[in-house]
Design a protein around this motif. Sequence first.
Motif, PDB file in Angstrom:
ATOM      1  N   ALA A   5      -7.947  40.844  60.548  1.00  0.00           N
ATOM      2  CA  ALA A   5      -7.452  42.208  60.427  1.00  0.00           C
ATOM      3  C   ALA A   5      -7.560  42.940  61.754  1.00  0.00           C
ATOM      4  CB  ALA A   5      -8.247  42.941  59.349  1.00  0.00           C
ATOM      5  N   ALA A   6      -6.544  43.715  62.068  1.00  0.00           N
ATOM      6  CA  ALA A   6      -6.523  44.423  63.350  1.00  0.00           C
ATOM      7  C   ALA A   6      -5.880  45.780  63.160  1.00  0.00           C
ATOM      8  CB  ALA A   6      -5.751  43.622  64.391  1.00  0.00           C
ATOM      9  N   THR A   7      -6.208  46.710  64.041  1.00  0.00           N
ATOM     10  CA  THR A   7      -5.610  48.032  63.983  1.00  0.00           C
ATOM     11  C   THR A   7      -4.099  47.920  64.119  1.00  0.00           C
ATOM     12  OG1 THR A   7      -7.591  48.982  64.959  1.00  0.00           O
ATOM     13  CG2 THR A   7      -5.594  50.298  65.040  1.00  0.00           C
ATOM     14  N   GLY A   8      -3.376  48.601  63.273  1.00  0.00           N
ATOM     15  CA  GLY A   8      -1.925  48.605  63.379  1.00  0.00           C
ATOM     16  C   GLY A   8      -1.212  47.694  62.411  1.00  0.00           C
ATOM     17  N   HIS A   9      -1.960  46.943  61.576  1.00  0.00           N
ATOM     18  CA  HIS A   9      -1.274  46.120  60.593  1.00  0.00           C
ATOM     19  C   HIS A   9      -0.801  46.991  59.429  1.00  0.00           C
ATOM     20  CE1 HIS A   9      -5.552  46.028  59.271  1.00  0.00           C
ATOM     21  NE2 HIS A   9      -5.013  46.168  58.070  1.00  0.00           N
ATOM     22  N   ASP A  10       0.294  46.570  58.804  1.00  0.00           N
ATOM     23  CA  ASP A  10       0.800  47.274  57.627  1.00  0.00           C
ATOM     24  C   ASP A  10       0.098  46.806  56.360  1.00  0.00           C
ATOM     25  OD1 ASP A  10       2.969  48.755  58.941  1.00  0.00           O
ATOM     26  OD2 ASP A  10       3.866  46.792  59.248  1.00  0.00           O
ATOM     27  N   VAL A  11      -0.146  45.498  56.280  1.00  0.00           N
ATOM     28  CA  VAL A  11      -0.691  44.887  55.065  1.00  0.00           C
ATOM     29  C   VAL A  11      -1.993  44.164  55.399  1.00  0.00           C
ATOM     30  CG1 VAL A  11      -0.278  43.246  53.194  1.00  0.00           C
ATOM     31  CG2 VAL A  11       1.634  44.543  54.156  1.00  0.00           C
ATOM     32  N   LEU A  12      -3.024  44.416  54.608  1.00  0.00           N
ATOM     33  CA  LEU A  12      -4.262  43.656  54.708  1.00  0.00           C
ATOM     34  C   LEU A  12      -4.334  42.700  53.528  1.00  0.00           C
ATOM     35  CD1 LEU A  12      -7.108  43.065  55.875  1.00  0.00           C
ATOM     36  CD2 LEU A  12      -7.972  44.850  54.333  1.00  0.00           C
ATOM     37  N   VAL A  13      -4.424  41.412  53.807  1.00  0.00           N
ATOM     38  CA  VAL A  13      -4.576  40.386  52.776  1.00  0.00           C
ATOM     39  C   VAL A  13      -6.045  39.986  52.732  1.00  0.00           C
ATOM     40  CG1 VAL A  13      -3.956  38.061  52.040  1.00  0.00           C
ATOM     41  CG2 VAL A  13      -2.227  39.536  53.094  1.00  0.00           C
ATOM     42  N   THR A  14      -6.692  40.189  51.591  1.00  0.00           N
ATOM     43  CA  THR A  14      -8.116  39.876  51.476  1.00  0.00           C
ATOM     44  C   THR A  14      -8.384  38.538  50.813  1.00  0.00           C
ATOM     45  OG1 THR A  14      -8.391  40.929  49.303  1.00  0.00           O
ATOM     46  CG2 THR A  14      -8.616  42.343  51.265  1.00  0.00           C
ATOM     47  N   THR A  15      -7.444  38.049  50.023  1.00  0.00           N
ATOM     48  CA  THR A  15      -7.691  36.817  49.282  1.00  0.00           C
ATOM     49  C   THR A  15      -7.182  35.604  50.044  1.00  0.00           C
ATOM     50  OG1 THR A  15      -7.164  35.581  47.259  1.00  0.00           O
ATOM     51  CG2 THR A  15      -5.584  37.262  47.934  1.00  0.00           C
ATOM     52  N   PRO A  16      -8.008  34.577  50.241  1.00  0.00           N
ATOM     53  CA  PRO A  16      -7.585  33.402  50.994  1.00  0.00           C
ATOM     54  C   PRO A  16      -6.551  32.561  50.270  1.00  0.00           C
ATOM     55  CG  PRO A  16      -9.778  33.065  50.092  1.00  0.00           C
ATOM     56  CD  PRO A  16      -9.428  34.502  49.848  1.00  0.00           C
ATOM     57  N   SER A  17      -6.362  32.783  48.974  1.00  0.00           N
ATOM     58  CA  SER A  17      -5.390  31.977  48.233  1.00  0.00           C
ATOM     59  C   SER A  17      -3.953  32.459  48.425  1.00  0.00           C
ATOM     60  CB  SER A  17      -5.730  31.977  46.739  1.00  0.00           C
ATOM     61  OG  SER A  17      -5.674  33.278  46.193  1.00  0.00           O
ATOM     62  N   PHE A  18      -3.765  33.647  49.013  1.00  0.00           N
ATOM     63  CA  PHE A  18      -2.407  34.134  49.240  1.00  0.00           C
ATOM     64  C   PHE A  18      -1.695  33.201  50.214  1.00  0.00           C
ATOM     65  CE2 PHE A  18       0.731  36.451  51.731  1.00  0.00           C
ATOM     66  CZ  PHE A  18       1.520  37.014  50.745  1.00  0.00           C
ATOM     67  N   GLY A  19      -0.585  32.611  49.782  1.00  0.00           N
ATOM     68  CA  GLY A  19       0.189  31.728  50.640  1.00  0.00           C
ATOM     69  C   GLY A  19      -0.584  30.531  51.151  1.00  0.00           C
ATOM     70  N   GLN A  20      -1.625  30.136  50.423  1.00  0.00           N
ATOM     71  CA  GLN A  20      -2.485  29.046  50.888  1.00  0.00           C
ATOM     72  C   GLN A  20      -1.752  27.706  50.879  1.00  0.00           C
ATOM     73  OE1 GLN A  20      -6.064  28.564  48.543  1.00  0.00           O
ATOM     74  NE2 GLN A  20      -7.175  27.652  50.243  1.00  0.00           N
ATOM     75  N   HIS A  21      -0.866  27.533  49.917  1.00  0.00           N
ATOM     76  CA  HIS A  21      -0.131  26.269  49.794  1.00  0.00           C
ATOM     77  C   HIS A  21       1.378  26.498  49.782  1.00  0.00           C
ATOM     78  CE1 HIS A  21      -3.720  23.846  49.162  1.00  0.00           C
ATOM     79  NE2 HIS A  21      -4.152  24.797  48.355  1.00  0.00           N
TER      80      HIS A  21
END
Length: 326
Positions: free
Chosen positions: A9-25
């Motif tokens: 995560a970095a300053t300036g992102h629109d979306v924060l993804v917290t779950t590692p399973s998002f788009g994992q496969h």
Amino acid sequence: MSKASRSGAATGHDVLVTTPSFGQHAREPWEVFEAAGVRVGTAKAAHPLTERQLIEEARGARALVVGLDPVTAAVLEAAPGLEVVAKHGVGTDNIDLAAAAAHGVRVVNAPGTNTTAVADMTMALLLAAVRRIVPAHASVTGGHWDRFFGPELAGRTLGIVGFGRIGQAVARRARGFDMDLIAHDPHLPASVFAEHGVPAVTLEELVATADVVTLHLPMPSGGPLLGRAELTAMKPGSCVINTARGGLVDEEALAELLDSGHIAAAGIDVFATEPPAGNPLLTAANAVLTPHCAAFTQQANAAMGTAVATDVVRVLRGEAPVNAVV
């Protein structure tokens, strides 16, 4: 999507993804954001984030894609630019929906995307538990040739608690094994049960009648749905399957009843605390335990991620989401 745009995560992102399973496969969920020009950051802290960690990492984000992280009123208050919270899954009991509405934050989820995966896993756990597949495997690989007896499913009564998409999918699969079916869901009209040819019963009737009780509903308020009294009221030699929420079952009581033999077997994919360190089910007799992975198929991962990413993009564009919860 470029490697840099998926880094921490970095300053300036629109979306924060917290779950590692998002788009994992699957690449498709990331490609939705990439095509829309949406900047994405991933959480630095391990999932699930605590409230304090989420407050810190969500600052400046316009959207959150969460798993089991607690999206509380305090989190929403600390992220005034937040426009949408997307649950990478179905159940939204970890999101304060009233607070989201009060802050004008949309909440979306991905209904139906994991139905097939969870229904398949339910039957897998049931078969593994009652036919004792795990100890049989261990016997063979350990150089032994022990025989393990268990009941056939045909003619047994499956009690389905929660008769939404997943419960109905489980019913269709159970019919293939010639099981008898009953179901309980106080939130559905009688017409739904009639449409599927499944008798609707009270929870008390289901617990007393079913040879197998399987759970497919969100976490209710007021403690476990299957507490010690309900588990004790189950038929001797019955089986419990839980692929929904760990808190639905009194885990200590279930472990004791498994050890006593009153309940013959259990298949458990979810726990009140995850990972379940010190959980009595870890050493209980005839329990098949899996690490909250019922929804983890390549197909479900692609469909779930794509659904929530698409709705996040819709909200950020000022459009109405397809799968709105709030």
